[in-house]
Scaffold this active site. Structure first.
Site: not given
Length: 86
Positions: A18-20
């Site tokens: 998942v971001c980042p």
């Protein structure tokens, strides 16, 4: 230029992250690269589409494409094609 003169893209598989985290992997891969190199960043986090677009705009990177591909388990995978302009 012949097809044999074109280098294969550098592929970063950030699916499942998942971001980042995909951006951090991209940032690390960019160190030492020159203009004309193409990076393919594979993500399956829906937030990555906007995050990668914004990151490229802020860093002066050419975002060549963002293309959905059939996903494995979690849904759609997006292939972001990126190239440094420097």
């Amino acid at each position: 230029m012949s097809l044999s003169a074109v280098a294969s893209p550098l592929v970063i598989d950030a699916r499942g992250l998942v971001c980042p985290l995909p951006i951090l992997r991209l940032q690390k891969a960019l160190q030492g690269l020159t203009a004309g190199v193409v990076i393919e960043l594979l993500t399956d986090d829906p937030a990555a589409v906007a995050t990668v677009r914004d990151f490229c705009a802020e860093r002066g990177l050419a975002l060549l494409a963002q293309q959905e591909q059939p996903g494995r388990n979690k849904g759609e995978t997006v292939c972001h094609r990126i190239s440094p302009l420097w």
